[in-house]
Design a protein around this motif. Structure first.
Motif, mmCIF file in Angstrom:
data_model
loop_
_atom_site.group_PDB
_atom_site.id
_atom_site.type_symbol
_atom_site.label_atom_id
_atom_site.label_comp_id
_atom_site.label_asym_id
_atom_site.label_seq_id
_atom_site.Cartn_x
_atom_site.Cartn_y
_atom_site.Cartn_z
ATOM 1 N N ASN A 137 0.869 -1.172 0.000
ATOM 2 C CA ASN A 137 0.000 0.000 0.000
ATOM 3 C C ASN A 137 0.909 1.226 0.000
ATOM 4 N N ASP A 140 1.126 3.385 3.227
ATOM 5 C CA ASP A 140 1.797 2.841 4.409
ATOM 6 C C ASP A 140 3.263 2.507 4.134
ATOM 7 N N THR A 143 6.348 -2.253 5.209
ATOM 8 C CA THR A 143 6.622 -2.226 6.657
ATOM 9 C C THR A 143 7.488 -3.414 7.078
#
Ligand code: GDP
Ligand code: MN
Length: 362
Positions: A137, A140, A143
């Motif tokens: 995404n 975001d 991660t």
């Protein structure tokens, strides 16, 4: 633009990603020296993949062998690129090879991170089930939790995940189209090193220029400073046309006629005001034998453009022949100008002008 391996690795190194120690050289003698008496790998520096299978990657145990390997690789033509430089790197004790890539996924409408535990030269043949994909995404980012999930159950997973996060940052910060590391190598001591690097930058992105300049020739840098979109192509027939599309079509025609284009230069409708610096650039190309001028005017008047080129041509008085084809707005006046001031006859068909230029370059 597709950076060559060493230019890509320099960007990785600056981002704290381990890369092998190495040096780019242009002669067998320098390659022998660069090996520093240690086992090494000698790799063709051309911006294409699968060099290994094309004989562009060789291993050597001594400096002398490195020199021999370099002399075998230099001059090879891989995928249409003549090898003029080789990278001499320390030979890594590779225990395992991973394939890693970060790119855009059109279907997922965002970045995708790819990982295969079966990297190396046979990755294309590896079963696609071995390829793990993770859609990112863009808001975001990639991660640490996602990186950990992607490497789950993979040997040396934690070390690979740490490198993946750094690679993603490079891909994002360079606004690359593709960053592919194959192999991402796990060494005998468990450390992870980017043993190869394919970094494809988006030419439309400003700031990609900094990375680009690493591969630009001195003449190309000079041209960029003057605000020209100019590329050296290595051939003997120079091309001056208005507009990028017509220029590329003319380059194709040169090839079709059996010649080799010397340059891409986008001069646009500024042929009048910028003709002199543009011609100076073109005339500085090594190995130049002829010049073909192909103008097609719609809004820009071809007689104004031709006038600029003629003026510059007379001022610079080059020793090579020039061939014109001119169409569109102001065509009759332009043809008369060339005829009167240069004493030559423009060609009716661009094809014929190109053919004459190719003939003259033989
Ligand atoms: P490519 O064929 O253009 O992708 O070139 P690579 O740089 O990936 O080199 C081809 C292959 O040579 C790699 O897949 C590795 O298996 C091998 N290779 C490259 N560098 C080293 C090294 O330092 N040590 C070892 N053992 N193998 C290497
Ligand atoms: Mn590779």
């Amino acid at each position: 633009v597709n950076l060559d391996e060493q230019a890509g690795k320099a960007i990785l190194a600056a981002a704290g990603i381990p890369v092998p120690r190495g040096r780019v050289v242009e002669t067998a003698q320098d390659a022998a020296e660069a090996a520093e008496g240690r086992p090494s790998v000698i790799k063709a520096q051309v911006p294409v993949g699968r060099r290994g299978k094309a004989g562009g990657v060789l291993f050597a145990t001594t400096g002398r062998e490195a020199g021999v390997a370099a002399s075998q690789i230099l001059g090879l033509v891989i995928d249409g690129h003549r090898v003029e430089r080789v990278l001499v790197e320390e030979l890594l004790p590779i225990r395992h090879e991973y394939y890693v890539a970060i790119t855009f996924d059109a279907a997922g409408k965002g970045p995708v991170v790819l990982l295969s535990a079966q990297g190396g030269m046979e990755v294309e043949e590896a079963s696609s089930g071995a390829l793990r994909r993770l859609s990112v995404n863009i808001l975001d980012g990639f991660t640490p939790a996602q990186a950990a999930a992607l490497v789950e159950g993979v040997e040396h997973g934690a070390a690979v995940a740490a490198i993946l996060l750094k690679l993603y940052a490079v891909w994002r910060d360079t606004k690359a189209e593709l960053l592919e590391i194959n192999p991402l190598a796990v060494l005998a001591d468990g450390s992870v090193v980017a043993a190869d690097c394919k970094l494809v930058l988006d030419d439309a992105v400003q700031g990609g220029q900094a990375a680009l300049s690493a591969t630009a020739t001195p003449l190309e840098r000079q041209a960029a400073a003057l605000g020209f979109n100019f590329h050296q192509l290595g051939g003997s027939v120079a091309v001056l046309a208005n507009g990028a599309g017509l220029t590329m079509a003319t380059l194709d025609m040169v090839r079709h006629a059996g010649g080799t284009p010397a340059n891409f230069l986008e001069i646009g409708g500024d042929a009048y005001t910028k003709a002199k610096p543009a011609l100076e650039l073109v005339l500085a190309l090594p190995g130049l034998r002829s010049l073909v001028v192909n103008f097609c005017g719609a809004y820009a008047r071809t007689d104004v453009m031709a006038g600029g080129v003629i003026e510059a041509w007379q001022a610079l008085a080059p020793a090579i022949p020039i061939f014109f084809s001119i169409h569109g707005t102001g065509e009759d006046e332009a043809v008369a100008l060339v005829r009167d001031r240069l004493g030559i006859e423009p060609f009716d068909l661009a094809e014929d002008a190109v053919r004459a230029a190719v003939e003259a370059a033989r």
